[in-house]
Design an enzyme around this catalytic site. Structure first.
Site, mmCIF file in Angstrom:
data_model
loop_
_atom_site.group_PDB
_atom_site.id
_atom_site.type_symbol
_atom_site.label_atom_id
_atom_site.label_comp_id
_atom_site.label_asym_id
_atom_site.label_seq_id
_atom_site.Cartn_x
_atom_site.Cartn_y
_atom_site.Cartn_z
ATOM 1 N N SER A 1 0.916 -1.465 -0.078
ATOM 2 C CA SER A 1 -0.017 0.150 0.014
ATOM 3 C C SER A 1 0.929 1.227 -0.040
ATOM 4 C CB SER A 1 -0.841 -0.073 1.070
ATOM 5 O OG SER A 1 -1.537 1.283 1.510
ATOM 6 N N TRP A 42 2.273 1.686 -3.575
ATOM 7 C CA TRP A 42 1.342 2.072 -4.305
ATOM 8 C C TRP A 42 1.320 3.625 -4.290
ATOM 9 C CZ3 TRP A 42 -3.110 5.179 -3.714
ATOM 10 C CH2 TRP A 42 -3.634 5.252 -4.845
ATOM 11 N N HIS A 43 1.508 4.096 -3.161
ATOM 12 C CA HIS A 43 1.450 5.884 -3.227
ATOM 13 C C HIS A 43 2.537 6.351 -3.999
ATOM 14 C CE1 HIS A 43 -1.612 4.973 -0.094
ATOM 15 N NE2 HIS A 43 -1.985 6.109 -0.400
ATOM 16 N N GLY A 44 3.673 5.611 -3.935
ATOM 17 C CA GLY A 44 4.686 6.331 -5.049
ATOM 18 C C GLY A 44 5.804 5.845 -4.837
ATOM 19 N N PHE A 88 -0.545 9.948 -7.555
ATOM 20 C CA PHE A 88 -0.571 8.515 -7.477
ATOM 21 C C PHE A 88 -1.119 7.835 -8.482
ATOM 22 C CE2 PHE A 88 -0.757 10.246 -2.788
ATOM 23 C CZ PHE A 88 0.525 10.519 -2.991
#
Lengths: 302, 469
Positions: free
Chosen positions: B322, B325-327, B469
């Site tokens: 997770s 996933w954000h960057g 994102f």
């Protein structure tokens, strides 16, 4: 569908009424606030009567002590420098408002790179003057250029968007205490700048800014105002050709150009500076004496 | 095209009028209009990236057809894996490749091995993580038999590209959104007005709260070496509200836009800062993503139905993914890992299962709030070194912060409004104006909120944080 039309109509009419009423309230607040720039803009637009007017951004606001210049020249002086006013567009707007009520004998414009060079958002500071929208056609021409003209035309509330909170806070907190003729002394900073930075010469000239600089000059000429350009000290070094664009405009228009920055004035006195771009009160008083002396010579010649 | 831009304020009413001018019975014609509008909306950023959106759509569409066509489990699985690999490869190339290659090169250099890997000067396509995950969710759902295969390509393309939620979610599930594209949406006054109210509240959260906080937070976090501990502390306490206002605001506008057109998108935020544990926080924050990870990562790993250690491992892996996933930045990885660790600790202590009341509840809320705020420092900092500077600065140089009175007053006013609304919803206070039974009050709310946004909103047309994102 009838229900929706009623709702939409009610919201539009209600919004119009709130906008106009809110606009009136905000105008009153704007005229009575004691925030940083509101009272100064109000004074320049409504009450200015001094012989010598100093104009520019924070570098003008913080660097010129009117009483020192006034004592040397025997003329009344007002420091009209507006913090964060950014560039020539702001100066042009405010000059138009001033000329509607008063013609100073001398205008000293503290110039900087931003006045003629390209910026990512050259109109960011014009919103400071939005409360005065609709009062001066020439000043409003800048809003047209900035793309905000129709927003200000439609919404009176939007004219106060940039400064609404600051104006309101200025009703309870007086940030103009201790000021004299537009100058508020900046106290001794915690740290003085520690290194003499080199500042690169920008090369991308903004032709629209040059056009507005010329309009500013023409307005002064038309009104018989003696215009002087100056660059006050900075704790940075620059190439000798750094101000060539501004100097060529000055030369073309027969405007004296006092460049204290390239000369390196006070580079041996970092204790006069609050940061690399600004003097604090001690430096401002020293510099104002030097400037007043040079200004006296120029006005006497004239 | 940003929601908080003049072009969108012209685009949306135009789409709306055209949509309702087409008779509700002509569902396919309406869908075509929405599809064209969605691609137009997306192409306003960078037209070329619409090709990526189309590629992802075609890949998952074909894969789903394959999964639906074959009976043999092995073949179904092959199609699913192909879809996953190809979509994730695109995502990896655009989002993670440069990060990974530069880290490999650095690691090699530190071992004394000079090595050059190619770098791509690719811009990150807006919303790539959102639409990729939505499309992948569909592929997996078809494989699991949760969703039927959508055979109409245009309907499926609209599901992936539906403009209200295309660039920053909510990440919709196929079994919620796809069937809605087959229904007749007649104009409904109540639905329209409810959507408009959601949009206005979303704009308030974004323009008045988030963007106002951003003025201070960005000034501090982008110049960490020039600030003191007090400024770090204020910025660290404001950032949670900035990101909440920014992202929840976007989600509300998206949900509102869809509601005006007659569609119902899932709730994405449920008053997250009222959570009394980190676990509860994640059931209230970015719900569409956290449930996505739960359904497609955590549960396939074994979820809760494994041994204690394996369960902790599953939690940690889910939150690390997770974070990534954000960057592509170590800060996001550390942020995700920290949340994973906190959740494991809560599980070990049995905190997440308990219900508290009174002082105990307040205590748990306070601890949770500060833990979440602390983790946000990692999320917001430009790099790990900045995050460490901020954290140590708060603890060692707590001097008065950089004062910005006007900004602070505006933020305090916005927070007071937000808090009143959220408290009334959380604790059932009867001071609802937006949803009042009085027609006059509901409309007065709209008028006053719009006027408030015009006066106090930061109307510079800034980006939404989650677009990156």
């Amino acid at each position: 569908m009838k229900k929706l039309l009623t709702s939409v109509l009610f919201v539009i009419i209600g919004l119009f009424a709130v906008d106009r009423l809110g606009g009136m309230i905000m105008w009153w607040i704007n005229q009575h606030t004691h925030d940083v720039s509101g009272p100064k803009i109000k004074y320049l637009a409504n009450d200015i009567h001094e012989d010598i007017l100093l104009m520019g951004t924070s570098r003008c606001d913080l660097h010129y002590v009117p009483s020192i210049i006034s004592d040397t020249l025997g003329l009344s002086v007002y420091n009209g420098g507006i913090n964060a006013s950014e560039n020539i567009y702001s100066h042009y707007i405010i000059l138009n408002h001033i000329l509607a009520i008063h013609k100073p004998k001398v205008i000293c414009l503290e110039v900087m790179d931003n006045d003629v060079m390209k910026q990512s958002d050259p109109f960011c500071a014009t919103s400071f003057f939005a409360p005065y929208f609709g009062r001066n056609e020439r000043a409003d021409s800048v809003f047209l250029l900035a793309g905000s003209y129709w927003k200000y035309k439609i919404s009176h509330l939007y004219r106060y968007n940039a400064k609404a909170v600051s104006n309101m806070a200025g009703l309870v907190i007086n940030r103009h205490e201790g000021g004299e003729n537009g100058y508020i002394p900046f106290p001794k900073p915690v740290r003085f700048p520690d290194s003499l930075q080199y500042r690169k010469t920008p090369h991308h000239v903004d032709s629209m800014k040059v056009e507005y600089m010329q309009r500013f000059i023409n307005l002064c000429k038309e009104n018989g105002i003696y215009l002087i350009f100056m660059v006050s000290p900075m704790y940075t070094t620059v190439d000798t050709n750094h101000y060539d664009v501004l100097k060529s405009i000055a030369k073309r228009n027969d405007i004296p150009f006092l460049d204290y920055h390239s000369k390196g004035l006070y580079h041996d006195h970092p204790e006069y500076f609050l940061d690399n771009d600004h003097l604090w009160d001690k430096g401002a008083r020293k510099y104002s004496s030097v400037f007043a002396h040079d200004l006296k010579k120029l006005t006497q010649k004239k | 095209m940003l929601f908080n831009s003049i072009p969108f304020l012209l685009f949306f009413p135009t789409v709306c009028v055209l949509y309702f001018l087409i008779p509700a019975t002509l569902v396919r014609t309406r869908n075509m209009l929405l599809l064209v509008a969605s691609y137009y909306f997306y192409m306003n950023w960078e037209p070329a990236y619409a090709l990526l959106l189309l590629t992802s759509t075609v890949l998952t569409y074909v894969a789903a057809l394959g999964i639906g066509h074959f009976e043999e489990k092995r073949l179904k699985k092959t199609f699913l894996i192909c879809s996953l690999l190809l979509n994730l490869a695109i995502l990896f190339l655009f989002k993670y490749y440069n990060f990974l290659s530069s880290n490999i090169m650095m690691a090699m250099q530190s071992c004394g091995i000079g090595m050059q890997l190619p770098k791509f000067g690719l811009l990150l396509p807006v919303g790539i993580s959102f639409y990729t995950f939505q499309a992948l969710g569909y592929s997996i759902d078809v494989y699991r038999g949760v969703t039927k295969v959508e055979r109409n390509f245009f309907t499926y393309a609209l599901f992936v590209s539906f403009f209200p939620q295309l660039v920053a979610g909510p990440i919709e599930r196929s079994n919620n959104l796809l069937p809605q594209f087959k229904q007749q949406h007649r104009f409904d006054y109540e639905s329209f007005m409810a959507g408009a109210r959601l949009m206005v509240w979303g704009y308030f959260m974004k323009l008045v709260l988030a963007d106002r906080c951003a003025l201070y937070v960005d000034a501090i976090f982008n110049n960490v070496d020039k600030q003191n501990g007090g400024s770090y502390l204020v910025a660290s306490l404001l950032f949670p509200f900035q990101i909440y206002g920014d992202f929840a605001g976007y989600s509300l506008i998206a949900i509102g836009v869809a509601r005006v057109l007659g569609f119902r998108l899932m709730e994405n935020f449920h008053r997250p800062y009222f959570a009394c544990s980190v676990g509860e926080f994640w059931s209230r924050w970015h719900i569409s993503l956290s449930t996505w990870f739960k359904d497609y990562v955590y549960i396939p790993l074994g979820g809760n139905r494994v041994g204690r250690l394996r369960n902790y491992f599953n939690l940690l892996v889910t939150f690390v993914v997770s974070g990534i996933w954000h960057g592509a930045n170590w800060t996001f990885l550390c942020w995700g890992t920290l949340h994973g660790i906190l959740l494991c600790i809560e599980k070990a202590l049995g905190i997440s299962k308990k219900k508290y009341s009174g002082v105990k509840r307040f205590g748990h809320w306070l601890v949770t709030f500060f833990l979440v705020c602390f983790a946000w420092i990692l999320f917001r900092a430009n790099n790990i070194s900045d995050a460490v500077t901020v954290m140590t600065g708060i603890l060692t140089h707590l001097e008065p912060p950089k004062p910005e009175y006007a900004n602070f007053i505006a933020i305090a006013l916005a927070l007071a409004i937000l808090l009143t609304k959220e408290c009334s919803e959380e604790f059932g206070w009867k001071i609802r104006i937006a949803e009042s039974e009085s027609w006059f009050l509901r409309h007065l709310y709209l008028i006053m909120m719009i006027a408030y946004i015009i006066l106090f909103g930061v109307l510079g047309g800034d980006q939404f944080i989650y677009f990156q994102f």
